[in-house]
Design an enzyme around this catalytic site. Structure first.
Site, PDB file in Angstrom:
ATOM      1  N   TYR A 272      41.610 -22.809 -50.653  1.00 39.74           N
ATOM      2  CA  TYR A 272      42.115 -24.188 -50.591  1.00 39.74           C
ATOM      3  C   TYR A 272      41.624 -24.985 -51.802  1.00 39.74           C
ATOM      4  O   TYR A 272      42.411 -25.655 -52.492  1.00 39.74           O
ATOM      5  CB  TYR A 272      41.641 -24.818 -49.285  1.00 39.74           C
TER       6      TYR A 272
HETATM    7  P1  NDP Z   1      48.686 -32.821 -41.852  1.00 38.47           P
HETATM    8  O1  NDP Z   1      48.601 -31.370 -41.500  1.00 38.47           O
HETATM    9  O2  NDP Z   1      48.228 -33.831 -40.870  1.00 38.47           O
HETATM   10  O3  NDP Z   1      50.197 -33.167 -42.288  1.00 38.47           O
HETATM   11  C1  NDP Z   1      50.796 -32.309 -43.217  1.00 38.47           C
HETATM   12  C2  NDP Z   1      52.173 -32.831 -43.578  1.00 38.47           C
HETATM   13  O4  NDP Z   1      52.710 -31.948 -44.561  1.00 38.47           O
HETATM   14  C3  NDP Z   1      53.135 -32.827 -42.415  1.00 38.47           C
HETATM   15  O5  NDP Z   1      54.050 -33.875 -42.607  1.00 38.47           O
HETATM   16  C4  NDP Z   1      53.805 -31.463 -42.546  1.00 38.47           C
HETATM   17  O6  NDP Z   1      55.116 -31.420 -41.999  1.00 38.47           O
HETATM   18  C5  NDP Z   1      53.884 -31.339 -44.055  1.00 38.47           C
HETATM   19  N1  NDP Z   1      53.940 -29.971 -44.506  1.00 38.47           N
HETATM   20  C6  NDP Z   1      53.059 -28.970 -44.256  1.00 38.47           C
HETATM   21  N2  NDP Z   1      53.472 -27.828 -44.832  1.00 38.47           N
HETATM   22  C7  NDP Z   1      54.647 -28.110 -45.439  1.00 38.47           C
HETATM   23  C8  NDP Z   1      55.578 -27.344 -46.185  1.00 38.47           C
HETATM   24  N3  NDP Z   1      55.399 -26.040 -46.398  1.00 38.47           N
HETATM   25  N4  NDP Z   1      56.683 -27.968 -46.659  1.00 38.47           N
HETATM   26  C9  NDP Z   1      56.891 -29.281 -46.430  1.00 38.47           C
HETATM   27  N5  NDP Z   1      56.056 -30.056 -45.719  1.00 38.47           N
HETATM   28  C10 NDP Z   1      54.940 -29.472 -45.237  1.00 38.47           C
HETATM   29  O7  NDP Z   1      47.874 -32.952 -43.230  1.00 38.47           O
HETATM   30  P2  NDP Z   1      47.054 -34.169 -43.864  1.00 38.47           P
HETATM   31  O8  NDP Z   1      47.787 -35.430 -43.691  1.00 38.47           O
HETATM   32  O9  NDP Z   1      45.648 -34.060 -43.415  1.00 38.47           O
HETATM   33  O10 NDP Z   1      47.052 -33.730 -45.392  1.00 38.47           O
HETATM   34  C11 NDP Z   1      47.978 -34.249 -46.331  1.00 38.47           C
HETATM   35  C12 NDP Z   1      47.505 -33.849 -47.710  1.00 38.47           C
HETATM   36  O11 NDP Z   1      46.198 -34.357 -47.928  1.00 38.47           O
HETATM   37  C13 NDP Z   1      47.422 -32.330 -47.913  1.00 38.47           C
HETATM   38  O12 NDP Z   1      47.812 -32.010 -49.224  1.00 38.47           O
HETATM   39  C14 NDP Z   1      45.938 -32.042 -47.709  1.00 38.47           C
HETATM   40  O13 NDP Z   1      45.544 -30.888 -48.363  1.00 38.47           O
HETATM   41  C15 NDP Z   1      45.333 -33.293 -48.308  1.00 38.47           C
HETATM   42  N6  NDP Z   1      43.984 -33.607 -47.868  1.00 38.47           N
HETATM   43  C16 NDP Z   1      43.696 -33.811 -46.538  1.00 38.47           C
HETATM   44  C17 NDP Z   1      42.400 -34.111 -46.170  1.00 38.47           C
HETATM   45  C18 NDP Z   1      41.996 -34.318 -44.756  1.00 38.47           C
HETATM   46  O14 NDP Z   1      40.769 -34.342 -44.475  1.00 38.47           O
HETATM   47  N7  NDP Z   1      42.920 -34.492 -43.817  1.00 38.47           N
HETATM   48  C19 NDP Z   1      41.313 -34.236 -47.167  1.00 38.47           C
HETATM   49  C20 NDP Z   1      41.742 -34.027 -48.518  1.00 38.47           C
HETATM   50  C21 NDP Z   1      43.024 -33.740 -48.853  1.00 38.47           C
HETATM   51  P3  NDP Z   1      55.404 -31.043 -40.429  1.00 38.47           P
HETATM   52  O15 NDP Z   1      55.096 -32.283 -39.633  1.00 38.47           O
HETATM   53  O16 NDP Z   1      56.848 -30.701 -40.387  1.00 38.47           O
HETATM   54  O17 NDP Z   1      54.501 -29.896 -40.088  1.00 38.47           O
END
Ligand code: NDP
Length: 249
Positions: free
Chosen positions: A158
């Site tokens: 990651y």
């Molecule tokens: P969530 O898992 O809560 O939400 C992920 C979102 O991305 C959902 O809308 C999901 O859609 C969508 N998604 C996942 N895979 C795909 C794909 N293959 N194609 C299109 N859409 C996709 O994640 P977070 O909100 O926590 O994370 C958002 C970003 O922030 C990510 O890049 C993560 O790495 C980053 N991040 C998060 C942190 C945390 O602590 N939460 C910390 C640092 C960075 P669906 O609803 O359809 O599944």
């Protein structure tokens, strides 16, 4: 309030805008007067709920089912968003996945999947957006504080994938700067979402690593993204902005 550049309503594409940080960002932009397209891959109900809320703010909202792992679908989504909303001013590369575990347990398929979603899709979306942003623009990608500070064992894949975003952000800022397009990277610490719940099995160590002794909220990241996407951030580009509760302090 309508957010404008040269008197026209601004538009955005937020990848992964159905839940978590992406949903909060889509809603924050809409509240600031931006028309918003979002992508999702699975949770159609959540995506449509976000769109309904965008529209309740008087803005246009659309949801596109797009798997970021699909290299054809990503640029098509950027083009579809620009066509549906009439132009593209803001791209938020938010969709991301984490496959965690000791390095010996991670397979080549895991590596391919994580790099496809967290790296290749961001590159392809930037490439497509750069071709469509005719009036300047904003590109904001979501990395992770884990690419700056080891978060403990299990995050190699990651963190490696998210580290690539720094390598993309700086030269792209140079390349697109003359066209008035800024490119920035937001590096969040632990944020309470489905991906990383504040009551999850790995939460206590993450909380303790912050100076504030708590997880961040999705709104606390969304407000930073919206700032970088706004007109007031016109002189900020090619940089990483950390929102991690003091993990780096
Ligand atoms: P969530 O898992 O809560 O939400 C992920 C979102 O991305 C959902 O809308 C999901 O859609 C969508 N998604 C996942 N895979 C795909 C794909 N293959 N194609 C299109 N859409 C996709 O994640 P977070 O909100 O926590 O994370 C958002 C970003 O922030 C990510 O890049 C993560 O790495 C980053 N991040 C998060 C942190 C945390 O602590 N939460 C910390 C640092 C960075 P669906 O609803 O359809 O599944």
């Amino acid at each position: 309030m309508t957010s404008t550049i040269t008197g026209t309503t601004r538009t955005a594409l937020v990848t992964g805008g159905s839940r978590g940080i992406g949903a909060a960002t889509a809603l924050r932009l809409a509240r600031e007067g931006v028309d918003v397209a979002l992508t999702y891959v699975q949770d159609e109900a959540a995506a449509h709920e976000v769109v309904a809320r965008i529209r309740s703010y008087g803005r246009r909202g659309i949801a596109l089912r797009v798997d970021s792992a699909d290299p054809e679908a990503v640029p098509a989504a950027v083009a579809d968003a620009a066509q549906a909303l009439g132009r593209l001013d803001i791209l938020v590369n938010n969709a991301g996945i984490g496959v965690l575990g000791p390095i010996g347990t991670l397979t080549p398929a895991d590596v391919d999947r994580v790099l496809a979603v967290n790296v290749r899709a961001v590159f392809l979306a930037c490439r497509a957006a750069a071709g469509l942003m005719e009036h300047g623009g904003r590109i904001v990608s979501i990395g992770t504080a884990l690419s700056r500070h080891a978060g403990g064992p299990g995050s190699t894949l990651y963190a490696m994938s998210k580290s690539a975003l720094a390598g993309l952000t700086k030269p792209l800022a140079r390349e697109l700067g003359p066209r008035g397009i800024t490119v920035n990277l937001v590096q969040p610490g632990p944020v309470d979402t489905d991906l990383n719940p504040a009551d999850g099995p790995f939460a206590s160590g993450q909380r303790a690593a912050t100076a504030l002794d708590r997880f961040g909220t999705t709104d606390e990241v969304a407000s930073l993204v919206a700032y970088l996407a706004g007109e007031e951030a016109a002189y900020i580009t090619g940089t990483e902005v950390v929102v991690d509760g003091g993990h780096a302090a």
